[in-house]
Design an enzyme around this catalytic site. Structure first.
Site, PDB file in Angstrom:
ATOM      1  N   GLY A  57      -0.798   8.438  -0.746  1.00 21.04           N
ATOM      2  CA  GLY A  57      -1.127   8.632  -2.149  1.00 21.04           C
ATOM      3  C   GLY A  57      -1.733   9.992  -2.428  1.00 21.04           C
ATOM      4  O   GLY A  57      -2.639  10.435  -1.721  1.00 21.04           O
ATOM      5  N   ASN A  80      -8.860  -2.733   3.076  1.00 19.46           N
ATOM      6  CA  ASN A  80      -9.051  -1.291   3.193  1.00 19.46           C
ATOM      7  C   ASN A  80      -9.721  -0.733   1.947  1.00 19.46           C
ATOM      8  O   ASN A  80      -9.486  -1.204   0.828  1.00 19.46           O
ATOM      9  CB  ASN A  80      -7.719  -0.579   3.475  1.00 19.46           C
ATOM     10  N   ASN A 109       4.009   9.283  -3.714  1.00 22.00           N
ATOM     11  CA  ASN A 109       3.148   8.343  -4.407  1.00 22.00           C
ATOM     12  C   ASN A 109       2.086   9.131  -5.172  1.00 22.00           C
ATOM     13  O   ASN A 109       1.317   9.887  -4.578  1.00 22.00           O
ATOM     14  CB  ASN A 109       2.502   7.399  -3.393  1.00 22.00           C
ATOM     15  N   CYS A 139      -4.658   2.806 -10.007  1.00 23.30           N
ATOM     16  CA  CYS A 139      -5.823   3.693 -10.041  1.00 23.30           C
ATOM     17  C   CYS A 139      -6.670   3.410 -11.279  1.00 23.30           C
ATOM     18  O   CYS A 139      -6.140   3.146 -12.364  1.00 23.30           O
ATOM     19  CB  CYS A 139      -5.383   5.153 -10.068  1.00 23.30           C
ATOM     20  N   LYS A 174       4.598   1.569  -9.350  1.00 27.46           N
ATOM     21  CA  LYS A 174       4.056   0.599  -8.399  1.00 27.46           C
ATOM     22  C   LYS A 174       3.027  -0.270  -9.098  1.00 27.46           C
ATOM     23  O   LYS A 174       2.009   0.213  -9.586  1.00 27.46           O
ATOM     24  CB  LYS A 174       3.419   1.327  -7.208  1.00 27.46           C
ATOM     25  N   GLY A 226      -1.277  -7.169   4.338  1.00 33.74           N
ATOM     26  CA  GLY A 226      -0.938  -7.854   5.576  1.00 33.74           C
ATOM     27  C   GLY A 226      -0.262  -9.193   5.342  1.00 33.74           C
ATOM     28  O   GLY A 226      -0.057  -9.626   4.203  1.00 33.74           O
ATOM     29  N   GLY A 252       4.605  -6.355   0.655  1.00 32.10           N
ATOM     30  CA  GLY A 252       3.446  -7.227   0.722  1.00 32.10           C
ATOM     31  C   GLY A 252       3.547  -8.157   1.915  1.00 32.10           C
ATOM     32  O   GLY A 252       4.173  -9.199   1.847  1.00 32.10           O
ATOM     33  N   GLY A 253       2.980  -7.739   3.040  1.00 38.81           N
ATOM     34  CA  GLY A 253       2.916  -8.604   4.208  1.00 38.81           C
ATOM     35  C   GLY A 253       4.162  -8.675   5.054  1.00 38.81           C
ATOM     36  O   GLY A 253       4.278  -9.557   5.915  1.00 38.81           O
TER      37      GLY A 253
END
Length: 310
Positions: A57, A80, A109, A139, A174, A226, A252-253
């Site tokens: 990013g 995170n 990104n 953001c 996104k 994850g 996603g995961g």
């Protein structure tokens, strides 16, 4: 566009994927924040194997990132709080040529603290040899009390429209899964000119250190990613695909080719591999090969045949 297919034998590559006007070698993209700028994983495999790479990013101005603990492992997941640490758009623009040397789609990104920063960042990127912007609307908008641009349809639509006015690159937005209805936000972005959508970003989570009796992260909350989020992410991707007519990139995961295939069957045009890269740095390569073998075994000429069958 043709450069993404360099060296590909058309008769054998069953994974060729069209995304926002580009012909990708396959639908596997390295997700932002997990693959650096493309060269970090060269010790494991040639990153040009992938269909695309989304950069870490970037923001208009350099960011040092958050202080204190930044990563905290959870059962089947990772929290995170990196804080978008990055050198800034201008510094990246001077180095982007290294990233563009990789024979794959180059996605940047882009984040920001307010609309003006997004606009200026997108404008600077107009002269860079990239292929697409991935607009991170998770953001916080500091001029609107810190609420993320992607939390409401009107703010998501506004930033999409304004970036489309200035950018020369295709725009993929996104989406945040923390919005009240992510599919509705996706519709707002699509109606405002987005060329594609990617979802989901991290879910908001928290961890407490019982020894110190304090929150683990200085900002208290952090982003959960994850395998733990995969079923929810899959559901959100499926709902969004049904609501819009533009391509949707699912993430996603995802930690196996089987996971990736689920997202494609749910309608995702492509998938992004994020947190799974950390425990298994060969994951991108394994997913590409796994999808190819699945198509061969099942007599599928092109993976588009099973895209969105659910």
């Amino acid at each position: 566009m043709a450069r993404f297919l360099k060296g590909v034998r058309y008769s054998l590559n069953r994974l060729i994927t069209k995304l926002a006007g580009f012909n990708m070698k396959n639908p596997v993209i390295a997700a932002s924040g997990t693959f650096g700028y493309g060269h970090d994983y060269e010790q494991y495999y040639d990153p040009s194997i992938l269909g695309g790479i989304s950069s870490k990013g970037l923001t208009l101005n350099p960011k040092p990132g958050n202080k204190g603990i930044r990563l905290w492992e959870t059962p089947s997941g990772l929290l995170n709080s990196i804080g978008l640490e990055n050198p800034g758009i201008r510094a990246f623009a001077r180095e982007v040529y290294k990233m563009s040397e990789i024979d794959t789609m180059v996605i940047v990104n882009l984040g920001g603290d307010n609309l003006e920063e997004y606009i200026e960042g997108a404008s600077i990127l107009n002269d860079s040899p990239i292929d697409m912007i991935e607009l991170n609307i998770s953001c916080p908008n500091v001029k609107a009390g810190g609420m993320a641009f992607g939390m409401q349809c009107d703010s998501a639509a506004l930033i999409t429209r304004e970036i489309k006015k200035v950018t020369k690159h295709p725009l993929m937005v996104k989406l945040s899964p923390n919005a009240p209805n992510v599919a509705d936000v996706g519709v707002a972005c699509a109606e405002s000119g987005a060329d594609a959508l990617s979802l989901v970003n991290t879910f908001q989570g928290m961890a407490i250190d019982i020894k110190t009796k304090k929150a683990v992260f200085e900002n208290t909350y952090a982003g959960l990613s994850g395998p733990a989020i995969k079923p929810i992410a899959l559901r959100m991707v499926h709902q969004t695909v049904k609501a819009v007519s533009i391509p949707v990139v699912g993430l996603g995961g995802i930690s196996s080719w089987q996971d990736a295939l689920e997202f494609i069957m749910a309608g995702a045009t492509a998938v992004q591999i994020g947190t799974g890269n950390f425990p298994n740095p060969n994951l991108g390569k394994e997913i590409v090969r796994g999808l190819q073998k699945y198509c061969e075994k099942n007599g599928i000429i092109n993976i588009d045949e099973i895209r969105g069958i659910i």
